[in-house]
Design a protein around this motif. Structure first.
Motif, PDB file in Angstrom:
ATOM      1  N   THR A 194       0.847  -1.193   0.000  1.00  0.00           N
ATOM      2  CA  THR A 194       0.000   0.000   0.000  1.00  0.00           C
ATOM      3  C   THR A 194       0.886   1.247   0.000  1.00  0.00           C
ATOM      4  O   THR A 194       1.716   1.411   0.891  1.00  0.00           O
ATOM      5  CB  THR A 194      -0.915   0.029   1.241  1.00  0.00           C
ATOM      6  OG1 THR A 194      -1.818  -1.075   1.185  1.00  0.00           O
ATOM      7  CG2 THR A 194      -1.711   1.328   1.290  1.00  0.00           C
ATOM      8  N   LEU A 195       0.731   2.089  -1.009  1.00  0.00           N
ATOM      9  CA  LEU A 195       1.447   3.363  -1.073  1.00  0.00           C
ATOM     10  C   LEU A 195       0.565   4.449  -0.481  1.00  0.00           C
ATOM     11  O   LEU A 195      -0.590   4.621  -0.890  1.00  0.00           O
ATOM     12  CB  LEU A 195       1.796   3.709  -2.521  1.00  0.00           C
ATOM     13  CG  LEU A 195       2.465   5.071  -2.740  1.00  0.00           C
ATOM     14  CD1 LEU A 195       3.872   5.092  -2.140  1.00  0.00           C
ATOM     15  CD2 LEU A 195       2.507   5.425  -4.227  1.00  0.00           C
ATOM     16  N   VAL A 196       1.096   5.194   0.477  1.00  0.00           N
ATOM     17  CA  VAL A 196       0.342   6.281   1.118  1.00  0.00           C
ATOM     18  C   VAL A 196       0.718   7.594   0.443  1.00  0.00           C
ATOM     19  O   VAL A 196       1.887   7.977   0.401  1.00  0.00           O
ATOM     20  CB  VAL A 196       0.652   6.343   2.623  1.00  0.00           C
ATOM     21  CG1 VAL A 196      -0.154   7.475   3.272  1.00  0.00           C
ATOM     22  CG2 VAL A 196       0.335   5.005   3.294  1.00  0.00           C
ATOM     23  N   MET A 197      -0.283   8.282  -0.107  1.00  0.00           N
ATOM     24  CA  MET A 197      -0.081   9.549  -0.810  1.00  0.00           C
ATOM     25  C   MET A 197      -0.977  10.632  -0.211  1.00  0.00           C
ATOM     26  O   MET A 197      -1.970  10.338   0.460  1.00  0.00           O
ATOM     27  CB  MET A 197      -0.412   9.389  -2.296  1.00  0.00           C
ATOM     28  CG  MET A 197       0.532   8.486  -3.068  1.00  0.00           C
ATOM     29  SD  MET A 197       2.180   9.194  -3.292  1.00  0.00           S
ATOM     30  CE  MET A 197       1.827  10.608  -4.346  1.00  0.00           C
ATOM     31  N   ALA A 198      -0.619  11.876  -0.469  1.00  0.00           N
ATOM     32  CA  ALA A 198      -1.456  13.002  -0.050  1.00  0.00           C
ATOM     33  C   ALA A 198      -2.776  12.971  -0.821  1.00  0.00           C
ATOM     34  O   ALA A 198      -2.881  12.329  -1.874  1.00  0.00           O
ATOM     35  CB  ALA A 198      -0.726  14.314  -0.314  1.00  0.00           C
ATOM     36  N   VAL A 238       5.572   4.634   2.770  1.00  0.00           N
ATOM     37  CA  VAL A 238       5.261   6.040   3.057  1.00  0.00           C
ATOM     38  C   VAL A 238       6.396   6.916   2.549  1.00  0.00           C
ATOM     39  O   VAL A 238       7.521   6.456   2.364  1.00  0.00           O
ATOM     40  CB  VAL A 238       5.028   6.267   4.567  1.00  0.00           C
ATOM     41  CG1 VAL A 238       3.795   5.511   5.034  1.00  0.00           C
ATOM     42  CG2 VAL A 238       6.241   5.835   5.382  1.00  0.00           C
ATOM     43  N   ASN A 239       6.104   8.201   2.336  1.00  0.00           N
ATOM     44  CA  ASN A 239       7.108   9.064   1.700  1.00  0.00           C
ATOM     45  C   ASN A 239       7.959   9.851   2.687  1.00  0.00           C
ATOM     46  O   ASN A 239       8.657  10.785   2.298  1.00  0.00           O
ATOM     47  CB  ASN A 239       6.445  10.013   0.700  1.00  0.00           C
ATOM     48  CG  ASN A 239       5.550  11.035   1.356  1.00  0.00           C
ATOM     49  OD1 ASN A 239       5.435  11.088   2.570  1.00  0.00           O
ATOM     50  ND2 ASN A 239       4.904  11.860   0.548  1.00  0.00           N
ATOM     51  N   SER A 240       7.913   9.463   3.972  1.00  0.00           N
ATOM     52  CA  SER A 240       8.805  10.081   4.957  1.00  0.00           C
ATOM     53  C   SER A 240       8.891   9.189   6.186  1.00  0.00           C
ATOM     54  O   SER A 240       7.949   8.467   6.516  1.00  0.00           O
ATOM     55  CB  SER A 240       8.314  11.477   5.364  1.00  0.00           C
ATOM     56  OG  SER A 240       7.172  11.392   6.184  1.00  0.00           O
ATOM     57  N   ASP A 241      10.021   9.233   6.872  1.00  0.00           N
ATOM     58  CA  ASP A 241      10.156   8.506   8.134  1.00  0.00           C
ATOM     59  C   ASP A 241       9.238   9.092   9.195  1.00  0.00           C
ATOM     60  O   ASP A 241       8.791   8.385  10.105  1.00  0.00           O
ATOM     61  CB  ASP A 241      11.605   8.573   8.619  1.00  0.00           C
ATOM     62  CG  ASP A 241      12.533   7.698   7.801  1.00  0.00           C
ATOM     63  OD1 ASP A 241      12.097   7.177   6.762  1.00  0.00           O
ATOM     64  OD2 ASP A 241      13.716   7.555   8.188  1.00  0.00           O
ATOM     65  N   TYR A 242       8.977  10.399   9.096  1.00  0.00           N
ATOM     66  CA  TYR A 242       8.045  11.044  10.030  1.00  0.00           C
ATOM     67  C   TYR A 242       6.687  10.353   9.988  1.00  0.00           C
ATOM     68  O   TYR A 242       6.094  10.053  11.035  1.00  0.00           O
ATOM     69  CB  TYR A 242       7.911  12.517   9.660  1.00  0.00           C
ATOM     70  CG  TYR A 242       6.782  13.255  10.330  1.00  0.00           C
ATOM     71  CD1 TYR A 242       6.837  13.571  11.685  1.00  0.00           C
ATOM     72  CD2 TYR A 242       5.663  13.651   9.601  1.00  0.00           C
ATOM     73  CE1 TYR A 242       5.805  14.250  12.295  1.00  0.00           C
ATOM     74  CE2 TYR A 242       4.630  14.344  10.207  1.00  0.00           C
ATOM     75  CZ  TYR A 242       4.702  14.641  11.552  1.00  0.00           C
ATOM     76  OH  TYR A 242       3.672  15.316  12.154  1.00  0.00           O
ATOM     77  N   LEU A 243       6.203  10.041   8.796  1.00  0.00           N
ATOM     78  CA  LEU A 243       4.935   9.329   8.666  1.00  0.00           C
ATOM     79  C   LEU A 243       5.098   7.857   9.024  1.00  0.00           C
ATOM     80  O   LEU A 243       4.169   7.221   9.520  1.00  0.00           O
ATOM     81  CB  LEU A 243       4.387   9.478   7.250  1.00  0.00           C
ATOM     82  CG  LEU A 243       4.073  10.904   6.804  1.00  0.00           C
ATOM     83  CD1 LEU A 243       3.558  10.919   5.378  1.00  0.00           C
ATOM     84  CD2 LEU A 243       3.069  11.558   7.752  1.00  0.00           C
ATOM     85  N   ASP A 247      13.789   8.775   3.763  1.00  0.00           N
ATOM     86  CA  ASP A 247      14.614   9.882   4.280  1.00  0.00           C
ATOM     87  C   ASP A 247      15.742   9.403   5.173  1.00  0.00           C
ATOM     88  O   ASP A 247      16.773  10.050   5.263  1.00  0.00           O
ATOM     89  CB  ASP A 247      13.811  10.942   5.072  1.00  0.00           C
ATOM     90  CG  ASP A 247      12.713  11.583   4.263  1.00  0.00           C
ATOM     91  OD1 ASP A 247      12.814  11.574   3.024  1.00  0.00           O
ATOM     92  OD2 ASP A 247      11.748  12.087   4.876  1.00  0.00           O
ATOM     93  N   ASP A 248      15.553   8.296   5.929  1.00  0.00           N
ATOM     94  CA  ASP A 248      16.544   7.795   6.873  1.00  0.00           C
ATOM     95  C   ASP A 248      16.935   8.862   7.882  1.00  0.00           C
ATOM     96  O   ASP A 248      18.101   9.255   7.998  1.00  0.00           O
ATOM     97  CB  ASP A 248      17.790   7.257   6.155  1.00  0.00           C
ATOM     98  CG  ASP A 248      18.720   6.498   7.108  1.00  0.00           C
ATOM     99  OD1 ASP A 248      18.212   5.965   8.115  1.00  0.00           O
ATOM    100  OD2 ASP A 248      19.929   6.446   6.847  1.00  0.00           O
ATOM    101  N   LEU A 249      15.946   9.320   8.650  1.00  0.00           N
ATOM    102  CA  LEU A 249      16.217  10.254   9.737  1.00  0.00           C
ATOM    103  C   LEU A 249      17.074   9.584  10.804  1.00  0.00           C
ATOM    104  O   LEU A 249      17.052   8.358  10.952  1.00  0.00           O
ATOM    105  CB  LEU A 249      14.912  10.740  10.356  1.00  0.00           C
ATOM    106  CG  LEU A 249      13.943  11.490   9.445  1.00  0.00           C
ATOM    107  CD1 LEU A 249      12.688  11.877  10.214  1.00  0.00           C
ATOM    108  CD2 LEU A 249      14.600  12.720   8.835  1.00  0.00           C
TER     109      LEU A 249
END
Length: 346
Positions: A192-196, A257-262, A287-289
């Protein structure tokens, strides 16, 4: 009441250093032929007197501006702090400074931020825009003399003649490939790809790559649109995992997801369900925060050099002729494998 302090002028610096005003100007601006010892003396005098260049006066005199605007989408996402660090280092090196605003994924706020930066007379704008046809698209033709760099936005495949919009960001296609290859290798067939939400996604290239790869590799991929904030993502995950509970490996949810934050929101959802990431559900971030390896388990993610991204964006604004990569820069990405993706049995 104490008397107001008189502004230190270039003439004051020149007098302190024992040189002419012209020599002081050349020494501070790096122009003309000035002996290194003189440059050092002038700079020391400027530092001693706390001399500050009058940016507005210099802009009127030379046509060059030292202020550059930055508009980001989400002040809560630590990704942007690293990008801003890269921008600030480059700006400082070039004698410039940044005016930073956030749209918070609100098109009205983005439009207001762009109007404000235009009113301030900035020398250029770096923006992480909202959507493909958001406020930036309408703002560009009204300000043809302002250089603009969009970061974390998919570049148009065939820009119109004379298009001046530069773009900088990770290689979206490669990022999606890395995530799907890893999921597929561990037995996942329904990612599942999560998009805005529709109209708010600026990185539409990821969705296009996801749909294309799923069709080529025989994966039952799904695109889910959701507001890209922590709480909304957590609620969406809870709903999807709850709906698929009891379905065996076929019901195992695997999110890209498109960010580690998410990605961290997926962990919060798992905890609320009494489930465990890497066992009961899976997630691949981006992103690899620095904090991603501290999650339990560590987050598998697609890494990109965030400070380099910021450096490229500012370099395109302040020194476009020194950007050998051109005006559409795609940064390399790599997979950072940890333990957030379960190994499924076929």
């Amino acid at each position: 009441m104490p008397a107001s302090r008189k502004r230190v002028t270039l003439r004051d610096v020149a007098t302190r250093a024992g040189v002419s005003v012209a020599q002081a100007s050349f020494a501070l601006n790096g122009q003309g032929r000035v002996a290194p010892a003189t440059v050092e003396r002038v700079r020391r005098a400027a530092s001693d007197l706390d001399y500050q260049v009058d940016g507005r006066a210099r802009a009127l005199r030379t046509g060059q501006r030292s202020a550059y605007g930055v508009v980001i989408r989400n002040m809560r996402n630590p990704f942007f702090l690293d990008v801003l660090r890269g921008m600030e280092v480059r700006a400082h090196r070039e004698g410039a400074f940044l005016l930073i605003l956030s749209s918070d994924y609100d098109v009205d706020r983005e439009a207001a931020a762009l109007r404000r930066l235009a009113a301030e007379g900035v020398g250029g704008v770096a923006i992480s825009p909202i959507g493909r046809h958001g406020p930036l698209a309408a703002w560009l033709p009204r300000h043809p003399d302002v250089p603009v760099v969009a970061f974390n936005r998919t570049p148009e495949p065939a820009p119109p003649e004379g298009d001046r919009l530069s773009t900088v960001g990770p290689d979206d296609g490669a990022a999606v490939d890395l995530a799907l290859e890893h999921l597929r290798a561990r037995g996942h067939r329904a990612p599942t790809l999560v998009m805005a939400p529709e109209g708010l996604a600026a990185d539409w290239g990821r969705e296009e790559a996801f749909v294309r790869r799923c069709a080529e590799w025989g994966l039952a991929g799904t695109v889910v649109r959701c507001p890209l904030d922590h709480d909304s993502i957590a609620r969406m995950v809870v709903e999807r995992v709850g709906a698929s509970a009891g379905g065996g490996t076929a019901g195992h949810e695997a999110f890209v997801v498109n960010s580690d934050y998410l990605g961290s929101a997926v962990y919060a959802a798992a905890r609320s369900l009494g489930s465990r990431v890497g066992r009961d559900l899976s997630v691949v971030g981006h992103d690899d925060l620095a904090t991603s390896e501290l999650l339990d388990p560590g987050l598998t993610t697609v890494g990109v050099d965030r400070e380099l991204l910021g450096d490229h964006a500012m370099r395109l604004l302040v020194s476009p002729d020194e950007a050998p990569e051109g005006r559409r820069v795609r940064l390399p990405v790599h997979l950072v494998e940890r333990n957030s993706v379960a190994l499924l049995h076929d």
